[in-house]
Design an enzyme around this catalytic site. Structure first.
Site, PDB file in Angstrom:
ATOM      1  N   ASP A  63       0.848  -1.188   0.000  1.00 16.07           N
ATOM      2  CA  ASP A  63       0.000   0.000   0.000  1.00 16.07           C
ATOM      3  C   ASP A  63       0.887   1.242   0.000  1.00 16.07           C
ATOM      4  O   ASP A  63       1.726   1.413   0.882  1.00 16.07           O
ATOM      5  CB  ASP A  63      -0.911  -0.015   1.229  1.00 16.07           C
ATOM      6  CG  ASP A  63      -1.799   1.213   1.280  1.00 16.07           C
ATOM      7  OD1 ASP A  63      -2.541   1.451   0.316  1.00 16.07           O
ATOM      8  OD2 ASP A  63      -1.743   1.948   2.288  1.00 16.07           O
ATOM      9  N   THR A  96      -2.919   5.539  -3.986  1.00 17.08           N
ATOM     10  CA  THR A  96      -1.869   6.241  -3.255  1.00 17.08           C
ATOM     11  C   THR A  96      -0.503   6.074  -3.913  1.00 17.08           C
ATOM     12  O   THR A  96       0.342   6.967  -3.825  1.00 17.08           O
ATOM     13  CB  THR A  96      -1.805   5.729  -1.807  1.00 17.08           C
ATOM     14  OG1 THR A  96      -1.703   4.292  -1.814  1.00 17.08           O
ATOM     15  CG2 THR A  96      -3.057   6.112  -1.042  1.00 17.08           C
ATOM     16  N   THR A  97      -0.279   4.931  -4.560  1.00 13.70           N
ATOM     17  CA  THR A  97       0.981   4.748  -5.292  1.00 13.70           C
ATOM     18  C   THR A  97       0.955   5.535  -6.595  1.00 13.70           C
ATOM     19  O   THR A  97       1.951   6.163  -6.982  1.00 13.70           O
ATOM     20  CB  THR A  97       1.220   3.258  -5.578  1.00 13.70           C
ATOM     21  OG1 THR A  97       1.219   2.526  -4.350  1.00 13.70           O
ATOM     22  CG2 THR A  97       2.540   3.044  -6.285  1.00 13.70           C
ATOM     23  N   ASP A 391      -9.152   0.177   2.108  1.00 12.19           N
ATOM     24  CA  ASP A 391      -9.068   0.851   0.810  1.00 12.19           C
ATOM     25  C   ASP A 391     -10.304   0.558  -0.037  1.00 12.19           C
ATOM     26  O   ASP A 391     -10.861   1.459  -0.681  1.00 12.19           O
ATOM     27  CB  ASP A 391      -7.809   0.396   0.065  1.00 12.19           C
ATOM     28  CG  ASP A 391      -6.537   0.969   0.682  1.00 12.19           C
ATOM     29  OD1 ASP A 391      -6.656   1.770   1.625  1.00 12.19           O
ATOM     30  OD2 ASP A 391      -5.439   0.597   0.244  1.00 12.19           O
TER      31      ASP A 391
END
Length: 582
Positions: A63, A96-97, A391
């Site tokens: 994550d 998020t990446t 998520d």
């Protein structure tokens, strides 16, 4: 003009390091690119995991937000990428990446312009123009689904969010579970804090289940607890914020008596107080009594003798979720209890899960909450599963709010890249190059998806560019990377869907971060202030400031007016001559 008698202005303390100009911007860009390299390989269904150890605890995760949070980044500009990753996690939950990679790739593409002398403000203007056009294009291309198709849309969005997680193979189990949990909430507020996630070590991940109501771990109990009922049908539930324990007087209370027989009346009074509280709880008709505060051994045995289940020291969030699910109101007093403050459910039971015992409230008529019970073999696996489920819950929540989706797998990024390249040809001036660079930066998502899956990214990107450029029927715009069959496919048809809000927030946040970093042309850093125990370097204008009792210029290291005029100057202090402090 003679400047011999002009005052010398003290700017910085001795040892202060300053970097400015073009080299500073390039240095910040290089730092951000180094951060992105850390999380680059975690993107997509075939992304790798990272193992992080801080000396006390080990975390295994792919994550992006978790990795960025655990990285001990000291570069002040690179911390901006940590901030946008945290913001993406809080706002959308997924991507998020992607947002970190996109911001770093934008900076990488415009780095040559900065080195060639193009003013950063021109670059920033071009990036913002490209970002606005990209967001408008997403809103125009987004697909709305309503009615019976909407439930399938939510499950596919949850499945897409789980594709890159540790539990990707069990997404057919978790996707409906997550959608049911979010749909059970009050749709007006959709507070995901009311979805409890309980981790129980042991068993298989397929033993995970959704409780239509509330489940929480059995609290500490006194003797007599074994005699209480563990299975109740249609119970009445009383929630308290009251301590049901025999307490002696506090604060060194002194009671004077003239007759030794009066001492017994004082002891009896203490017992009468606790018994009166317990009698009030029983008379209201409750079968289950839960309290945020302790329930002592006397009360435990008292309730057990009357066939009532009780539990003290219940966590605040668990008590709130029981209140939402059963309709019970938390009471701060046991006086005047009526039937309308009691909650109800179809079944209450206590049973063992793994090594622990859990209390379950099932069939709650006013259920505005749910509990997901996660099972797994190890603590690290359970923690990563919890992050993955969180998520997916956030993605379902955002999809419920926006009700619009786009295809994932790099399809929307390639389509945006095509639109921006076409728009760049209509721009006269240097910003044409900046918009084209933004279009190239968007291709980092499909390229990295292919690289992480072990596919030749050059061949995949060439095929995708051809499909997006030559498509006439509208189907080509949703062509993306097929990591399962190592090629390309229509990701809309195969169910790789993402909420449009995810991409909108990702592109906007990445652009703002890039513009923020490009707008920094000087960094001032004082190594002395970083040493352990060093005093504050700020100007103290209040009673706690470092410059207490000093003039402002003296607190800044200038030695007061004497320092301003050049007297008592210490060796190595940075100074320059100017006109009137300008």
């Amino acid at each position: 003009m003679n400047t011999a008698f002009q005052p010398q202005i003290i700017l910085l303390r001795e040892g202060t390091d300053t970097s400015q100009g073009k080299s500073q911007i390039v240095s910040n860009i290089n730092a951000c690119m180094a951060v992105a390299e850390t999380v680059r390989t975690t993107l997509g269904p075939r992304g790798m995991d990272k193992l992080m150890n801080d000396g006390r605890r080990t975390t295994i995760s792919n994550d992006g937000a978790t990795i960025m949070k655990l990285l001990d980044i000291v570069h002040p500009a690179a911390k901006t990428l940590v901030d946008i990753s945290m913001a993406q996690d809080a706002e959308v939950g997924d991507g998020t990446t992607s947002v970190v990679l996109l911001a770093a790739e934008i900076l990488k593409e415009v780095k040559d312009f900065i080195e060639d002398g193009l003013h950063p403000r021109i670059v920033i203007r071009g990036l913002r123009e490209a970002s606005q056009l990209a967001c408008k294009t997403i809103e125009k291309l987004a697909i709305l689904r309503e009615g019976e198709e909407f439930r399938a849309l939510l499950e596919k969005c949850a499945g897409t969010a789980l594709n890159s997680k540790l539990i990707a193979r069990q997404k057919h189990l978790f996707s409906p579970m997550i959608v049911d949990a979010v749909m059970s909430l009050d749709q007006q507020f959709c507070d995901i804090k009311l979805i409890g996630i309980k981790k129980i070590t042991g068993g298989s991940v397929t033993d995970s289940q959704l409780i239509d109501g509330v489940a929480f771990k059995k609290t500490f109990a006194y003797a007599g607890f074994e005699q209480q009922p563990k299975h109740l049908s249609n119970p009445k539930i009383l929630l308290l914020n009251v301590e049901l324990e025999l307490k002696s007087e506090k604060e060194n209370a002194e009671v004077r008596i003239t007759d030794p027989d009066q001492y017994q009346s004082i002891v009896d009074a203490e017992w009468n107080i606790i018994y009166e509280k317990l009698d009030n709880c029983v008379k209201c008709g409750a079968n289950v009594v839960l309290s945020r505060l302790p329930i002592g051994d006397l009360a435990t045995q008292y309730f057990a003798d009357r066939g009532i289940f009780c539990a003290g020291r219940v966590a605040t969030d668990d008590l709130d979720r029981v209140s939402k699910a059963t309709g019970a109101a938390v009471q701060t007093s046991v006086n005047g209890l009526t039937a309308d403050v009691l909650g109800e459910c179809t079944l209450f039971e206590e049973k063992g899960l793994g090594d622990e015992r859990y209390n379950f409230f099932k069939g709650c008529p006013k259920a505005k909450t749910a509990t997901i019970v996660l099972r797994g073999g190890g603590e690290q696996f359970l923690e990563e599963t919890e992050r993955s489920v969180h998520d997916a819950i956030m993605i379902v929540k955002r999809t419920l709010a926006s009700r619009s989706i786009v295809a994932g797998g790099g399809a929307i990024e390639l389509e945006l890249s095509k639109v921006l390249r076409e728009h760049a040809r209509t721009i006269v001036g240097k910003q044409q190059l900046v918009v084209t660079s933004f279009a190239r930066a968007l291709e980092v998502i499909p390229r990295q998806l292919a690289d992480n899956a072990g596919i030749d990214s050059t061949d995949v990107l060439n095929l995708l560019r051809k499909e997006h450029a030559t498509a006439t029927d509208g189907a080509g715009m949703w062509m993306g990377v097929d990591v399962l069959n190592e090629g390309i496919c229509n990701t809309l048809d195969v169910g790789v869907w993402e909420p449009a809000a995810n991409k909108l927030n990702s592109i906007a946040a990445a652009t703002e971060a890039a513009c923020c970093i490009l707008g920094i042309d000087e960094t001032v850093r004082n190594p002395q202030s970083e040493k352990p125990g060093a005093p504050s370097q700020g100007v103290g204008l209040g009673p706690g400031g470092a410059g207490r009792g000093k003039m402002v210029s003296e607190a800044m290291g200038g030695g007061g007016m004497a320092g301003m005029m050049g007297r008592g100057m210490r060796k190595g202090v940075n100074k320059f001559k100017g006109r009137g402090g300008a």
